[in-house]
Design a protein around this motif. Sequence first.
Motif, PDB file in Angstrom:
ATOM      1  N   HIS A 119       0.837  -1.194   0.000  1.00  0.00           N
ATOM      2  CA  HIS A 119       0.000   0.000   0.000  1.00  0.00           C
ATOM      3  C   HIS A 119       0.879   1.253   0.000  1.00  0.00           C
ATOM      4  O   HIS A 119       2.010   1.232   0.493  1.00  0.00           O
ATOM      5  CB  HIS A 119      -0.927   0.006   1.223  1.00  0.00           C
ATOM      6  N   TYR A 120       0.315   2.330  -0.515  1.00  0.00           N
ATOM      7  CA  TYR A 120       1.067   3.574  -0.682  1.00  0.00           C
ATOM      8  C   TYR A 120       0.408   4.702   0.110  1.00  0.00           C
ATOM      9  O   TYR A 120      -0.817   4.765   0.220  1.00  0.00           O
ATOM     10  CB  TYR A 120       1.137   3.955  -2.165  1.00  0.00           C
ATOM     11  N   ASP A 121       1.253   5.603   0.620  1.00  0.00           N
ATOM     12  CA  ASP A 121       0.740   6.807   1.286  1.00  0.00           C
ATOM     13  C   ASP A 121       0.328   7.851   0.259  1.00  0.00           C
ATOM     14  O   ASP A 121      -0.543   8.683   0.526  1.00  0.00           O
ATOM     15  CB  ASP A 121       1.808   7.366   2.238  1.00  0.00           C
ATOM     16  N   PHE A 122       0.960   7.802  -0.912  1.00  0.00           N
ATOM     17  CA  PHE A 122       0.600   8.723  -1.998  1.00  0.00           C
ATOM     18  C   PHE A 122       0.660   7.985  -3.334  1.00  0.00           C
ATOM     19  O   PHE A 122       1.650   7.309  -3.627  1.00  0.00           O
ATOM     20  CB  PHE A 122       1.560   9.918  -2.068  1.00  0.00           C
ATOM     21  N   LEU A 123      -0.403   8.119  -4.106  1.00  0.00           N
ATOM     22  CA  LEU A 123      -0.410   7.716  -5.506  1.00  0.00           C
ATOM     23  C   LEU A 123      -0.394   9.002  -6.327  1.00  0.00           C
ATOM     24  O   LEU A 123      -1.372   9.747  -6.342  1.00  0.00           O
ATOM     25  CB  LEU A 123      -1.665   6.900  -5.845  1.00  0.00           C
ATOM     26  N   ILE A 124       0.717   9.275  -6.992  1.00  0.00           N
ATOM     27  CA  ILE A 124       0.906  10.523  -7.734  1.00  0.00           C
ATOM     28  C   ILE A 124       0.992  10.190  -9.221  1.00  0.00           C
ATOM     29  O   ILE A 124       1.729   9.286  -9.618  1.00  0.00           O
ATOM     30  CB  ILE A 124       2.212  11.236  -7.311  1.00  0.00           C
ATOM     31  N   SER A 125       0.271  10.934 -10.062  1.00  0.00           N
ATOM     32  CA  SER A 125       0.318  10.587 -11.478  1.00  0.00           C
ATOM     33  C   SER A 125      -0.059  11.748 -12.393  1.00  0.00           C
ATOM     34  O   SER A 125      -0.955  12.534 -12.089  1.00  0.00           O
ATOM     35  CB  SER A 125      -0.638   9.414 -11.773  1.00  0.00           C
ATOM     36  N   ASN A 126       0.670  11.824 -13.506  1.00  0.00           N
ATOM     37  CA  ASN A 126       0.213  12.537 -14.698  1.00  0.00           C
ATOM     38  C   ASN A 126      -0.152  11.423 -15.664  1.00  0.00           C
ATOM     39  O   ASN A 126       0.676  11.001 -16.478  1.00  0.00           O
ATOM     40  CB  ASN A 126       1.315  13.431 -15.260  1.00  0.00           C
ATOM     41  N   PRO A 127      -1.370  10.901 -15.564  1.00  0.00           N
ATOM     42  CA  PRO A 127      -1.678   9.621 -16.232  1.00  0.00           C
ATOM     43  C   PRO A 127      -1.779   9.749 -17.739  1.00  0.00           C
ATOM     44  O   PRO A 127      -2.173  10.784 -18.269  1.00  0.00           O
ATOM     45  CB  PRO A 127      -3.028   9.227 -15.621  1.00  0.00           C
ATOM     46  N   PRO A 128      -1.427   8.675 -18.432  1.00  0.00           N
ATOM     47  CA  PRO A 128      -1.508   8.675 -19.894  1.00  0.00           C
ATOM     48  C   PRO A 128      -2.957   8.595 -20.354  1.00  0.00           C
ATOM     49  O   PRO A 128      -3.801   7.997 -19.689  1.00  0.00           O
ATOM     50  CB  PRO A 128      -0.751   7.407 -20.284  1.00  0.00           C
ATOM     51  N   PHE A 129      -3.263   9.208 -21.492  1.00  0.00           N
ATOM     52  CA  PHE A 129      -4.574   8.972 -22.085  1.00  0.00           C
ATOM     53  C   PHE A 129      -4.468   8.791 -23.593  1.00  0.00           C
ATOM     54  O   PHE A 129      -5.431   8.919 -24.318  1.00  0.00           O
ATOM     55  CB  PHE A 129      -5.585  10.066 -21.716  1.00  0.00           C
ATOM     56  N   HIS A 130      -3.279   8.420 -24.058  1.00  0.00           N
ATOM     57  CA  HIS A 130      -3.120   8.057 -25.472  1.00  0.00           C
ATOM     58  C   HIS A 130      -2.443   6.700 -25.560  1.00  0.00           C
ATOM     59  O   HIS A 130      -1.510   6.416 -24.816  1.00  0.00           O
ATOM     60  CB  HIS A 130      -2.268   9.087 -26.225  1.00  0.00           C
ATOM     61  N   ALA A 131      -2.933   5.870 -26.430  1.00  0.00           N
ATOM     62  CA  ALA A 131      -2.285   4.597 -26.750  1.00  0.00           C
ATOM     63  C   ALA A 131      -2.249   4.492 -28.271  1.00  0.00           C
ATOM     64  O   ALA A 131      -3.282   4.429 -28.915  1.00  0.00           O
ATOM     65  CB  ALA A 131      -3.048   3.423 -26.156  1.00  0.00           C
ATOM     66  N   GLY A 132      -1.040   4.522 -28.833  1.00  0.00           N
ATOM     67  CA  GLY A 132      -0.953   4.540 -30.292  1.00  0.00           C
ATOM     68  C   GLY A 132      -1.566   5.814 -30.832  1.00  0.00           C
ATOM     69  O   GLY A 132      -1.316   6.911 -30.341  1.00  0.00           O
ATOM     70  N   LEU A 133      -2.409   5.691 -31.832  1.00  0.00           N
ATOM     71  CA  LEU A 133      -3.050   6.861 -32.438  1.00  0.00           C
ATOM     72  C   LEU A 133      -4.422   7.129 -31.842  1.00  0.00           C
ATOM     73  O   LEU A 133      -5.113   8.053 -32.247  1.00  0.00           O
ATOM     74  CB  LEU A 133      -3.188   6.634 -33.950  1.00  0.00           C
ATOM     75  N   LYS A 134      -4.821   6.315 -30.865  1.00  0.00           N
ATOM     76  CA  LYS A 134      -6.168   6.432 -30.315  1.00  0.00           C
ATOM     77  C   LYS A 134      -6.135   7.020 -28.916  1.00  0.00           C
ATOM     78  O   LYS A 134      -5.181   6.869 -28.169  1.00  0.00           O
ATOM     79  CB  LYS A 134      -6.842   5.048 -30.283  1.00  0.00           C
ATOM     80  N   THR A 135      -7.213   7.721 -28.550  1.00  0.00           N
ATOM     81  CA  THR A 135      -7.369   8.185 -27.181  1.00  0.00           C
ATOM     82  C   THR A 135      -7.800   6.998 -26.321  1.00  0.00           C
ATOM     83  O   THR A 135      -8.655   6.220 -26.703  1.00  0.00           O
ATOM     84  CB  THR A 135      -8.430   9.300 -27.114  1.00  0.00           C
ATOM     85  N   PHE A 136      -7.183   6.872 -25.139  1.00  0.00           N
ATOM     86  CA  PHE A 136      -7.348   5.659 -24.349  1.00  0.00           C
ATOM     87  C   PHE A 136      -7.350   6.027 -22.869  1.00  0.00           C
ATOM     88  O   PHE A 136      -6.385   6.576 -22.369  1.00  0.00           O
ATOM     89  CB  PHE A 136      -6.186   4.709 -24.667  1.00  0.00           C
ATOM     90  N   TYR A 137      -8.436   5.700 -22.186  1.00  0.00           N
ATOM     91  CA  TYR A 137      -8.583   6.101 -20.789  1.00  0.00           C
ATOM     92  C   TYR A 137      -8.560   4.932 -19.810  1.00  0.00           C
ATOM     93  O   TYR A 137      -8.565   5.135 -18.604  1.00  0.00           O
ATOM     94  CB  TYR A 137      -9.916   6.829 -20.585  1.00  0.00           C
ATOM     95  N   ALA A 138      -8.545   3.703 -20.307  1.00  0.00           N
ATOM     96  CA  ALA A 138      -8.787   2.544 -19.446  1.00  0.00           C
ATOM     97  C   ALA A 138      -7.804   2.457 -18.284  1.00  0.00           C
ATOM     98  O   ALA A 138      -8.202   2.145 -17.156  1.00  0.00           O
ATOM     99  CB  ALA A 138      -8.742   1.258 -20.274  1.00  0.00           C
ATOM    100  N   ALA A 139      -6.521   2.721 -18.535  1.00  0.00           N
ATOM    101  CA  ALA A 139      -5.522   2.600 -17.481  1.00  0.00           C
ATOM    102  C   ALA A 139      -5.803   3.588 -16.349  1.00  0.00           C
ATOM    103  O   ALA A 139      -5.729   3.238 -15.160  1.00  0.00           O
ATOM    104  CB  ALA A 139      -4.123   2.822 -18.043  1.00  0.00           C
TER     105      ALA A 139
END
Length: 340
Positions: free
Chosen positions: A265-285
């Motif tokens: 477990h983590y005290d902080f989950l920090i992210s600038n999360p990805p929203f591109h996979a290949g040429l498509k917009t992708f939000y699943a992760a």
Amino acid sequence: MSYSAASQVALRQIEFFENRNVLLAGELADAFPIELAQTAASVTVFTTNYGFYRSLAARPQVTAHFGAEFDGDAASIDMILLYWPKAKAEAEYLMAMLLAKVAPGTEICVVGENRSGVRSAEKMFGPFGPLTKYDSARRCSFYWGRCDHSAPTFVLQDWFRSYPLELGGQSLTIRSLPGVFSHGEFDKGSELLLNTLPALHGKVLDFGCGAGVIGAFMKANHPDIDLELCDISALAIASAQETFRVNQLEARFTATDVYSDLQGHYDFLISNPPFHAGLKTFYAATETLIAEAPQHLTTGGELIIVANSFLRYPPLIEASLGHCEQPAGNNKFNIYAAKK
């Protein structure tokens, strides 16, 4: 079986691969290698995507390799099938690396979507031999060529790009490989996030670490934190490791498909999360990151992300953690935070 347009075009040219020892690489994410194994003498897959590697690792029909550089046995390879990536710099990287591993006389097929710039494969392959277009369908092109001339020795260090980062009293050097987010430049979303972070303590995760910008800044400012950086991309992991090496910082680095290979477990989950996979917009992760955050946060642990302001993450965060705060924002990015 659902194949990408590129794989459908490769399937139309299946006779190129009959009884060949084929090495596949590039922007490949479907089960085409399994089908190809019915035609080829052997199928080896090199991928920089850990999620795709996991999906193939248990399939006996193919040999899968994950990393920033192919480290498998290339002696028997007599055909490369390169799926053209969206970034030209990554295509150059992959072509230079793969051709350096195989013997002269090795054939190469290149397939990719026209909008990804696959046409530039002809010029890029030029120093090694001619590359001829053999098929065009489904907005994709398929090329064949032969490596008549030996490729130069591949040296990974030659492919890193550096830029300086001056922020919050810290002077850091960021190192990145082609294909890594914000390659060679500092992303404005990450800048907003770093200027907004609270005092950190305990176990901290930099999720989707890219070149390690966020992680390096956090470790430089909070040397006592127990820091882990993770990404699905081997190119990102290698870049982050190099960033930490040149700045004499220490952390753990984990290749993972969202939470698949993370422990504890983590005290902080920090992210600038990805929203591109290949040429498509992708939000699943990012959706999975948010939805499963409670199972990976300590009591009182905090999720903090930066995202383009048009992305509708607050409802997802509220559904997962019960509330969502917005400590900062501008005309392009917002910071979202929530405690368990």
